[in-house]
Write a protein that holds these residues in place. Structure first.
Motif, PDB file in Angstrom:
ATOM      1  N   ASP A  12     -11.668  26.675 -40.388  1.00 24.36           N
ATOM      2  CA  ASP A  12     -11.348  27.434 -41.601  1.00 24.36           C
ATOM      3  C   ASP A  12     -12.596  27.881 -42.357  1.00 24.36           C
ATOM      4  O   ASP A  12     -12.628  28.968 -42.922  1.00 24.36           O
ATOM      5  N   LYS A  15     -14.683  31.166 -41.572  1.00 28.84           N
ATOM      6  CA  LYS A  15     -14.206  32.469 -42.042  1.00 28.84           C
ATOM      7  C   LYS A  15     -15.105  33.027 -43.143  1.00 28.84           C
ATOM      8  O   LYS A  15     -14.920  34.155 -43.573  1.00 28.84           O
ATOM      9  N   LYS A  31     -13.484  19.102 -48.483  1.00 31.90           N
ATOM     10  CA  LYS A  31     -12.259  19.101 -47.683  1.00 31.90           C
ATOM     11  C   LYS A  31     -12.108  17.820 -46.869  1.00 31.90           C
ATOM     12  O   LYS A  31     -11.111  17.636 -46.182  1.00 31.90           O
TER      13      LYS A  31
END
Length: 81
Positions: A12, A15, A31
């Protein structure tokens, strides 16, 4: 391979190609992404053991975000034939 494990975990975040390295690591930390990987290789053609490990000391200024890789140790033992 170990690199694909990390690529999957960081999928993720990849990106955002314009992130600085520091921002990238901060986002991964927030995260809860594990940024380490271990592995084991076994080859039938090799008749000796090889053992290695790595340890790094990184200094981080929490006020400015600057970092310094102060030391790196990479001992290795390739065994006897």
């Amino acid at each position: 391979p170990r690199e694909s494990i990390l690529n999957e975990r960081l999928g993720d975040l990849k990106k955002f190609p314009d992130l600085s390295w520091g921002d990238f690591i901060r986002r991964a930390f927030k995260k809860g992404i594990n940024l380490s990987a271990t592995g084991w290789n076994a080859f039938d053609q090799i008749d000796y053991d090889s053992i290695s490990a790595a340890c790094s000391v990184v200094e981080l200024d929490v006020l400015t975000g600057e970092s310094l890789a102060a030391r790196l140790r990479l001992p290795r033992h390739t065994g006897d034939r």
